[in-house]
Design a protein around this motif. Structure first.
Motif, mmCIF file in Angstrom:
data_model
loop_
_atom_site.group_PDB
_atom_site.id
_atom_site.type_symbol
_atom_site.label_atom_id
_atom_site.label_comp_id
_atom_site.label_asym_id
_atom_site.label_seq_id
_atom_site.Cartn_x
_atom_site.Cartn_y
_atom_site.Cartn_z
ATOM 1 N N PRO A 181 0.816 -1.219 0.000
ATOM 2 C CA PRO A 181 0.000 0.000 0.000
ATOM 3 C C PRO A 181 0.847 1.265 0.000
ATOM 4 C CG PRO A 181 -0.097 -1.081 2.138
ATOM 5 C CD PRO A 181 0.679 -1.983 1.233
ATOM 6 N N TRP A 182 0.279 2.307 -0.585
ATOM 7 C CA TRP A 182 0.925 3.610 -0.600
ATOM 8 C C TRP A 182 0.906 4.179 0.809
ATOM 9 C CZ3 TRP A 182 -1.158 8.702 -0.054
ATOM 10 C CH2 TRP A 182 -0.264 9.720 -0.411
ATOM 11 N N ARG A 183 2.040 4.672 1.260
ATOM 12 C CA ARG A 183 2.159 5.218 2.616
ATOM 13 C C ARG A 183 2.531 6.700 2.598
ATOM 14 N NH1 ARG A 183 -0.204 1.378 5.557
ATOM 15 N NH2 ARG A 183 0.812 -0.633 5.381
ATOM 16 N N TYR A 225 -9.058 6.119 0.471
ATOM 17 C CA TYR A 225 -8.143 5.021 0.170
ATOM 18 C C TYR A 225 -7.748 4.281 1.453
ATOM 19 C CZ TYR A 225 -3.673 2.775 -0.920
ATOM 20 O OH TYR A 225 -2.643 1.876 -1.041
ATOM 21 N N ARG A 226 -7.360 5.037 2.467
ATOM 22 C CA ARG A 226 -6.930 4.419 3.722
ATOM 23 C C ARG A 226 -8.081 3.714 4.428
ATOM 24 N NH1 ARG A 226 -2.955 9.282 5.152
ATOM 25 N NH2 ARG A 226 -1.167 8.521 3.973
ATOM 26 N N GLN A 247 -10.501 2.161 2.991
ATOM 27 C CA GLN A 247 -10.793 0.930 2.258
ATOM 28 C C GLN A 247 -9.614 -0.041 2.229
ATOM 29 O OE1 GLN A 247 -11.822 2.443 -1.578
ATOM 30 N NE2 GLN A 247 -13.865 3.113 -0.929
ATOM 31 N N LEU A 248 -8.455 0.393 2.659
ATOM 32 C CA LEU A 248 -7.236 -0.392 2.523
ATOM 33 C C LEU A 248 -7.278 -1.719 3.270
ATOM 34 C CD1 LEU A 248 -4.442 -0.451 1.283
ATOM 35 C CD2 LEU A 248 -3.595 0.769 3.287
ATOM 36 N N ARG A 282 -9.393 -4.231 1.445
ATOM 37 C CA ARG A 282 -8.750 -4.623 0.194
ATOM 38 C C ARG A 282 -7.607 -5.609 0.437
ATOM 39 N NH1 ARG A 282 -5.212 -0.487 -2.416
ATOM 40 N NH2 ARG A 282 -3.564 -1.919 -1.915
ATOM 41 N N LEU A 283 -6.792 -5.355 1.467
ATOM 42 C CA LEU A 283 -5.682 -6.249 1.787
ATOM 43 C C LEU A 283 -6.181 -7.629 2.226
ATOM 44 C CD1 LEU A 283 -3.266 -3.772 3.592
ATOM 45 C CD2 LEU A 283 -2.955 -4.825 1.344
ATOM 46 N N ASP A 286 2.587 -5.254 6.031
ATOM 47 C CA ASP A 286 1.408 -4.813 5.285
ATOM 48 C C ASP A 286 0.202 -5.707 5.532
ATOM 49 O OD1 ASP A 286 2.715 -2.660 4.117
ATOM 50 O OD2 ASP A 286 3.501 -3.903 2.512
#
Length: 67
Positions: free
Chosen positions: A4-6, A17-18, A20-21, A24-25, A50
């Motif tokens: 994931p983008w951090r 995004y965060r 839903q992260l 999603r993971l 992650d």
């Protein structure tokens, strides 16, 4: 599994995004387990920091030398 983008940002898209992260993971881990035949615990272990429910990865020690 993608990492994931951090990055650092406070815009609404990043907040969404965060939010839903985690879900999603979890889905990515389940799909990987299904496709590879590995158990979910093995997939989470391979995901490292992650993995869902773990704290975000910190920068490696050498990146903090010149801060």
């Amino acid at each position: 599994i993608r990492h994931p983008w951090r990055g650092d940002s406070q815009c609404d898209d990043v907040k969404q995004y965060r939010a839903q992260l985690g879900e999603r993971l979890k889905q990515e881990a389940k799909e990987t387990a299904h496709l590879t035949g590995w158990d979910l615990a093995t997939v989470y272990k391979k995901m490292g920091p992650d993995a869902p429910g773990k704290a975000p990865a910190e920068d490696p020690w050498y990146k903090n030398l010149w801060k």
